[in-house]
Design an enzyme around this catalytic site. Sequence first.
Site, PDB file in Angstrom:
ATOM      1  N   TYR A 174     -50.499 -57.899  14.591  1.00  0.00           N
ATOM      2  CA  TYR A 174     -50.072 -58.764  13.496  1.00  0.00           C
ATOM      3  C   TYR A 174     -49.125 -59.843  13.999  1.00  0.00           C
ATOM      4  O   TYR A 174     -48.022 -59.563  14.471  1.00  0.00           O
ATOM      5  CB  TYR A 174     -49.418 -57.942  12.392  1.00  0.00           C
ATOM      6  CG  TYR A 174     -50.428 -57.245  11.495  1.00  0.00           C
ATOM      7  CD1 TYR A 174     -51.785 -57.500  11.610  1.00  0.00           C
ATOM      8  CD2 TYR A 174     -50.024 -56.346  10.529  1.00  0.00           C
ATOM      9  CE1 TYR A 174     -52.715 -56.872  10.808  1.00  0.00           C
ATOM     10  CE2 TYR A 174     -50.941 -55.703   9.709  1.00  0.00           C
ATOM     11  CZ  TYR A 174     -52.287 -55.978   9.852  1.00  0.00           C
ATOM     12  OH  TYR A 174     -53.200 -55.354   9.051  1.00  0.00           O
ATOM     13  N   LYS A 178     -57.671 -46.083  18.860  1.00  0.00           N
ATOM     14  CA  LYS A 178     -58.956 -46.558  19.367  1.00  0.00           C
ATOM     15  C   LYS A 178     -58.840 -46.693  20.882  1.00  0.00           C
ATOM     16  O   LYS A 178     -59.219 -47.706  21.481  1.00  0.00           O
ATOM     17  CB  LYS A 178     -59.319 -47.892  18.700  1.00  0.00           C
ATOM     18  CG  LYS A 178     -60.789 -48.273  18.825  1.00  0.00           C
ATOM     19  CD  LYS A 178     -61.717 -47.318  18.120  1.00  0.00           C
ATOM     20  CE  LYS A 178     -63.163 -47.802  18.234  1.00  0.00           C
ATOM     21  NZ  LYS A 178     -64.135 -46.807  17.739  1.00  0.00           N
ATOM     22  N   ASP A 194     -62.385 -44.965  13.395  1.00  0.00           N
ATOM     23  CA  ASP A 194     -63.616 -45.002  12.615  1.00  0.00           C
ATOM     24  C   ASP A 194     -63.992 -43.605  12.137  1.00  0.00           C
ATOM     25  O   ASP A 194     -64.419 -43.417  10.986  1.00  0.00           O
ATOM     26  CB  ASP A 194     -64.758 -45.644  13.409  1.00  0.00           C
ATOM     27  CG  ASP A 194     -64.786 -45.248  14.872  1.00  0.00           C
ATOM     28  OD1 ASP A 194     -63.895 -44.502  15.325  1.00  0.00           O
ATOM     29  OD2 ASP A 194     -65.708 -45.697  15.578  1.00  0.00           O
ATOM     30  N   ASP A 226     -54.533 -48.264   2.808  1.00  0.00           N
ATOM     31  CA  ASP A 226     -55.181 -48.828   1.620  1.00  0.00           C
ATOM     32  C   ASP A 226     -56.402 -47.997   1.225  1.00  0.00           C
ATOM     33  O   ASP A 226     -56.649 -47.760   0.031  1.00  0.00           O
ATOM     34  CB  ASP A 226     -55.592 -50.274   1.869  1.00  0.00           C
ATOM     35  CG  ASP A 226     -54.442 -51.253   1.692  1.00  0.00           C
ATOM     36  OD1 ASP A 226     -53.301 -50.795   1.447  1.00  0.00           O
ATOM     37  OD2 ASP A 226     -54.669 -52.471   1.807  1.00  0.00           O
TER      38      ASP A 226
END
Length: 357
Positions: A134, A187, A220, A247
Amino acid sequence: MGEIELGVLHGDGIGAEIVPATVAVVDAALAAAGASPIRWRELPYGRAAIDTHGDSLPAETVDALASMAGWILGPHDNAAYPAEHRARTAPGGRIRKQFGLYANIRPAAALPGIHALRPDLDVVIVRENTEGFYADRNMAVGSGEFKPTVDVALAVGVFTRPACERIARVACELAATRRKRLTIVHKANVLPLAMGMFLEACHAVAREYPGLHVDDEHVDAMAAHLVRGGDFDVIVTENMLGDILSDLAGELSGSLGLAASLNSSDTQAMAQAAHGAAPDIAGRNRANPTALFLSAALLLEWLARQRADRRLHDAARRIRHAISGTLGSGVATADLGGLASTNEFTELVLARVGRRG
């Protein structure tokens, strides 16, 4: 215990409705728990502050927050700011960066009376809040994105071992108070240096907590597990992955309108609902204040640990029980399929706060 001063930042859109409602609920819960009242200090923030101070996060607000243990932050709608202010980092992001609020705590659990895709879900996602990809958080000066040519865009993701270790420690401490299970989400198979270091650091810290069951999942796979019914307790992950997963978990447990969030450092904490400013319903007495009520309960629990004051824990518990009782009785705001206005829902929560000893 001495008086606590907390900041109040209304923000934009529905903030003018849900923030005062939250202050009223916190005050009622504190009184019912026999805790010392909070001294609230309203501070300029958001579009109103642009009009009065020329900045959505004025220097006087930053200076005041620096002396406070915590505050309640309303949503911002920087997409509606004048162009020169839209180009800046959103004010909520500026606050997180200014005060190093590195831990984002996002619980997701189904509430009574609410249709949830995962009614059995009860997890807490612990998200590293200062690094990753970010651009508004990972550079001391300037953005983490840049374009060497008009057709090439690059993004820098920053991962440091100290930041990985400190968020892992927050997650381990939290897991030790719950079902004693920690899942590290990453990941590392694709980013073996950056997320590989995150994974390694989290496992190393978790070994300091022998009572925990620790495993890890690719992001994932974790998304699929959350949707189809995996049993998890505390999930720790990096910034962007945590944003997405929290979320998802919020929607699976009922609605983002119910999703609480706490941003904290070791010395300060900010209650901020996960949802946005909802300008389309602002001023219409239709907003759902539940997420900010629950965020304020998280803030009270954080303050209780800091001050070793069980009355603050009790106040937080009263808020949760009052919300559960109100929703369980069939009363809800329009976003949840109910008929209650913001004021009506708040009044019913206030009435229930004092009922449980």
